[in-house]
Design a protein around this motif. Structure first.
Motif, PDB file in Angstrom:
ATOM      1  N   PRO A 280       0.838  -1.158   0.066  1.00  0.00           N
ATOM      2  CA  PRO A 280       0.044  -0.289  -0.365  1.00  0.00           C
ATOM      3  C   PRO A 280       0.759   2.087   0.048  1.00  0.00           C
ATOM      4  N   LEU A 281       2.175   0.990   0.720  1.00  0.00           N
ATOM      5  CA  LEU A 281       2.627   2.593   0.656  1.00  0.00           C
ATOM      6  C   LEU A 281       3.301   2.824  -0.785  1.00  0.00           C
ATOM      7  N   LEU A 282       4.333   1.808  -2.003  1.00  0.00           N
ATOM      8  CA  LEU A 282       4.142   2.113  -2.380  1.00  0.00           C
ATOM      9  C   LEU A 282       3.479   2.283  -4.195  1.00  0.00           C
ATOM     10  N   VAL A 283       1.765   2.088  -4.070  1.00  0.00           N
ATOM     11  CA  VAL A 283       0.908   2.105  -3.990  1.00  0.00           C
ATOM     12  C   VAL A 283       0.766   3.968  -3.927  1.00  0.00           C
ATOM     13  N   PHE A 284       0.689   4.671  -2.990  1.00  0.00           N
ATOM     14  CA  PHE A 284       0.862   5.378  -2.099  1.00  0.00           C
ATOM     15  C   PHE A 284       1.478   6.470  -2.966  1.00  0.00           C
ATOM     16  N   LEU A 285       3.236   6.059  -3.023  1.00  0.00           N
ATOM     17  CA  LEU A 285       3.590   7.022  -3.473  1.00  0.00           C
ATOM     18  C   LEU A 285       4.241   6.590  -5.045  1.00  0.00           C
ATOM     19  N   LEU A 286       3.778   5.728  -5.411  1.00  0.00           N
ATOM     20  CA  LEU A 286       4.071   5.573  -6.783  1.00  0.00           C
ATOM     21  C   LEU A 286       3.211   7.033  -8.013  1.00  0.00           C
ATOM     22  N   PRO A 287       2.224   7.954  -7.666  1.00  0.00           N
ATOM     23  CA  PRO A 287       2.271   9.188  -8.517  1.00  0.00           C
ATOM     24  C   PRO A 287       3.114  10.028  -8.281  1.00  0.00           C
ATOM     25  N   GLY A 288       4.335  10.080  -7.431  1.00  0.00           N
ATOM     26  CA  GLY A 288       5.159  11.027  -6.756  1.00  0.00           C
ATOM     27  C   GLY A 288       6.030  10.439  -7.771  1.00  0.00           C
ATOM     28  N   PHE A 289       6.591   9.166  -7.696  1.00  0.00           N
ATOM     29  CA  PHE A 289       7.710   8.891  -8.208  1.00  0.00           C
ATOM     30  C   PHE A 289       7.618   9.006  -9.678  1.00  0.00           C
ATOM     31  N   LEU A 290       6.195   8.617 -10.235  1.00  0.00           N
ATOM     32  CA  LEU A 290       5.662   8.893 -11.587  1.00  0.00           C
ATOM     33  C   LEU A 290       6.705  10.240 -12.838  1.00  0.00           C
ATOM     34  N   SER A 291       5.606  10.683 -11.778  1.00  0.00           N
ATOM     35  CA  SER A 291       5.328  12.314 -12.049  1.00  0.00           C
ATOM     36  C   SER A 291       6.792  12.631 -12.011  1.00  0.00           C
ATOM     37  N   ALA A 292       7.982  12.545 -11.170  1.00  0.00           N
ATOM     38  CA  ALA A 292       9.756  13.470 -10.751  1.00  0.00           C
ATOM     39  C   ALA A 292      10.045  12.668 -12.374  1.00  0.00           C
ATOM     40  N   TRP A 293       9.700  10.933 -12.472  1.00  0.00           N
ATOM     41  CA  TRP A 293      10.549  10.421 -13.734  1.00  0.00           C
ATOM     42  C   TRP A 293      10.047  11.125 -14.995  1.00  0.00           C
ATOM     43  N   ILE A 294       8.456  11.400 -15.346  1.00  0.00           N
ATOM     44  CA  ILE A 294       8.704  12.275 -16.056  1.00  0.00           C
ATOM     45  C   ILE A 294       8.899  13.660 -16.137  1.00  0.00           C
ATOM     46  N   PHE A 295       9.029  14.251 -15.292  1.00  0.00           N
ATOM     47  CA  PHE A 295       9.748  15.426 -15.101  1.00  0.00           C
ATOM     48  C   PHE A 295      11.235  15.539 -15.554  1.00  0.00           C
ATOM     49  N   TYR A 296      11.469  14.218 -15.598  1.00  0.00           N
ATOM     50  CA  TYR A 296      13.233  14.458 -15.201  1.00  0.00           C
ATOM     51  C   TYR A 296      13.929  14.330 -16.727  1.00  0.00           C
ATOM     52  N   GLY A 297      12.625  13.362 -17.213  1.00  0.00           N
ATOM     53  CA  GLY A 297      12.434  13.174 -19.020  1.00  0.00           C
ATOM     54  C   GLY A 297      12.556  13.689 -19.558  1.00  0.00           C
ATOM     55  N   LEU A 298      11.232  15.127 -19.068  1.00  0.00           N
ATOM     56  CA  LEU A 298      11.100  15.314 -20.518  1.00  0.00           C
ATOM     57  C   LEU A 298      11.847  17.157 -20.142  1.00  0.00           C
ATOM     58  N   THR A 299      12.999  17.275 -19.732  1.00  0.00           N
ATOM     59  CA  THR A 299      13.502  18.848 -19.476  1.00  0.00           C
ATOM     60  C   THR A 299      15.076  18.164 -19.460  1.00  0.00           C
ATOM     61  N   SER A 300      16.147  18.877 -19.273  1.00  0.00           N
ATOM     62  CA  SER A 300      17.778  18.936 -20.042  1.00  0.00           C
ATOM     63  C   SER A 300      18.281  19.123 -17.984  1.00  0.00           C
ATOM     64  N   HIS A 301      17.311  19.174 -16.722  1.00  0.00           N
ATOM     65  CA  HIS A 301      17.488  19.375 -15.603  1.00  0.00           C
ATOM     66  C   HIS A 301      18.844  18.095 -15.247  1.00  0.00           C
ATOM     67  N   PRO A 302      19.386  18.078 -14.908  1.00  0.00           N
ATOM     68  CA  PRO A 302      20.246  16.871 -14.516  1.00  0.00           C
ATOM     69  C   PRO A 302      19.543  16.531 -13.330  1.00  0.00           C
ATOM     70  N   LYS A 303      19.636  14.901 -12.808  1.00  0.00           N
ATOM     71  CA  LYS A 303      18.734  14.380 -11.623  1.00  0.00           C
ATOM     72  C   LYS A 303      19.869  15.140 -10.581  1.00  0.00           C
ATOM     73  N   PRO A 304      18.808  15.265  -9.454  1.00  0.00           N
ATOM     74  CA  PRO A 304      20.037  15.645  -8.028  1.00  0.00           C
ATOM     75  C   PRO A 304      20.123  13.866  -6.986  1.00  0.00           C
ATOM     76  N   GLY A 305      20.442  14.680  -6.043  1.00  0.00           N
ATOM     77  CA  GLY A 305      20.825  13.272  -5.648  1.00  0.00           C
ATOM     78  C   GLY A 305      19.661  12.564  -5.182  1.00  0.00           C
ATOM     79  N   GLN A 306      19.840  11.595  -4.301  1.00  0.00           N
ATOM     80  CA  GLN A 306      18.923  10.087  -4.676  1.00  0.00           C
ATOM     81  C   GLN A 306      17.369  11.622  -3.279  1.00  0.00           C
ATOM     82  N   PHE A 307      18.279  12.084  -2.055  1.00  0.00           N
ATOM     83  CA  PHE A 307      17.277  12.293  -1.261  1.00  0.00           C
ATOM     84  C   PHE A 307      16.314  13.441  -1.880  1.00  0.00           C
ATOM     85  N   GLU A 308      17.141  14.685  -2.705  1.00  0.00           N
ATOM     86  CA  GLU A 308      16.188  15.819  -3.715  1.00  0.00           C
ATOM     87  C   GLU A 308      15.398  15.249  -4.287  1.00  0.00           C
ATOM     88  N   ARG A 309      15.509  13.524  -5.283  1.00  0.00           N
ATOM     89  CA  ARG A 309      14.642  12.780  -5.543  1.00  0.00           C
ATOM     90  C   ARG A 309      13.355  12.844  -4.557  1.00  0.00           C
TER      91      ARG A 309
END
Length: 199
Positions: A10-39
């Motif tokens: 249930p925790l993974l299902v709850f967090l999935l939308p946020g990680f999906l949004s972040a993944w799409i954001f970094y996939g569509l922009t030129s911004h370098p991925k920050p460290g694990q904590f910031e992501r």
């Protein structure tokens, strides 16, 4: 072990939308991925926004359902809605960052002088499409149209189309047989940018 996996799902299902949004954001922009904590923090912020929007959509659909019922709101509907909203949120934020929407609005009101691009280097080349001259560290000069350029001056490559070497006398030597040249960013000392309309 079974208890741990049943609590983690249930925790993974709850967090999935946020990680999906972040993944799409970094996939569509030129911004370098920050460290694990910031992501992780960014994904949690996206998760909060997506879940708030999902609750709002549920409320609106329930109000509509009082007069015209389509179906019941289930946990499956909530997951599907949150995934769709996560995709839309990631794409919308990426588009706004790529077009400098937020920062240009803030610059007009005097809140900042920054852009949403990852570096000044990238900003100049993105906002001013023009011919450039690359002054290389070995003293040679190359001119042409930058089709691709690195996010920052310390990594990546330039892809220069319609390339021409500039001689010591200032005359261009066109490399007509080539589609372009890749030049590593670390080999470039500075970049000269021509006006959009060449004389």
């Amino acid at each position: 072990m079974e208890n741990l996996s049943s609590e983690a799902a249930p925790l993974l299902v709850f967090l999935l939308p946020g990680f999906l949004s972040a993944w799409i954001f970094y996939g569509l922009t030129s911004h370098p991925k920050p460290g694990q904590f910031e992501r992780t923090v960014e994904a949690l912020v996206f998760t909060f926004v997506v879940h708030a929007a999902t609750e709002f959509v549920e409320l609106i659909l329930q109000l509509i359902g009082e007069g015209w019922a389509i179906g019941s709101w289930t946990s499956t509907s909530q997951i599907v809605c949150s995934v769709v909203l996560a995709i839309l949120l990631g794409a919308a934020v990426a588009a706004a960052v790529n077009k400098d929407t937020f920062h240009s609005w803030l610059r007009k009101r005097g809140f900042t002088s920054r852009t949403s691009h990852p570096s000044e280097w990238f900003c100049v080349l993105d906002k001013n499409p023009a011919y450039v001259v690359l002054q290389l560290t070995d003293g040679r000069r190359l001119t042409g149209w930058p089709k691709e350029w690195p996010v920052n001056p310390s990594t990546g490559q330039f892809y220069i189309q319609m390339p021409a070497w500039i001689t010591e006398g200032g005359d261009p030597v066109d490399l007509v047989a080539l589609d372009g040249i890749l030049i590593h960013a670390t080999d470039v000392r500075w970049v000269e940018v021509f006006p959009e309309e060449l004389p």
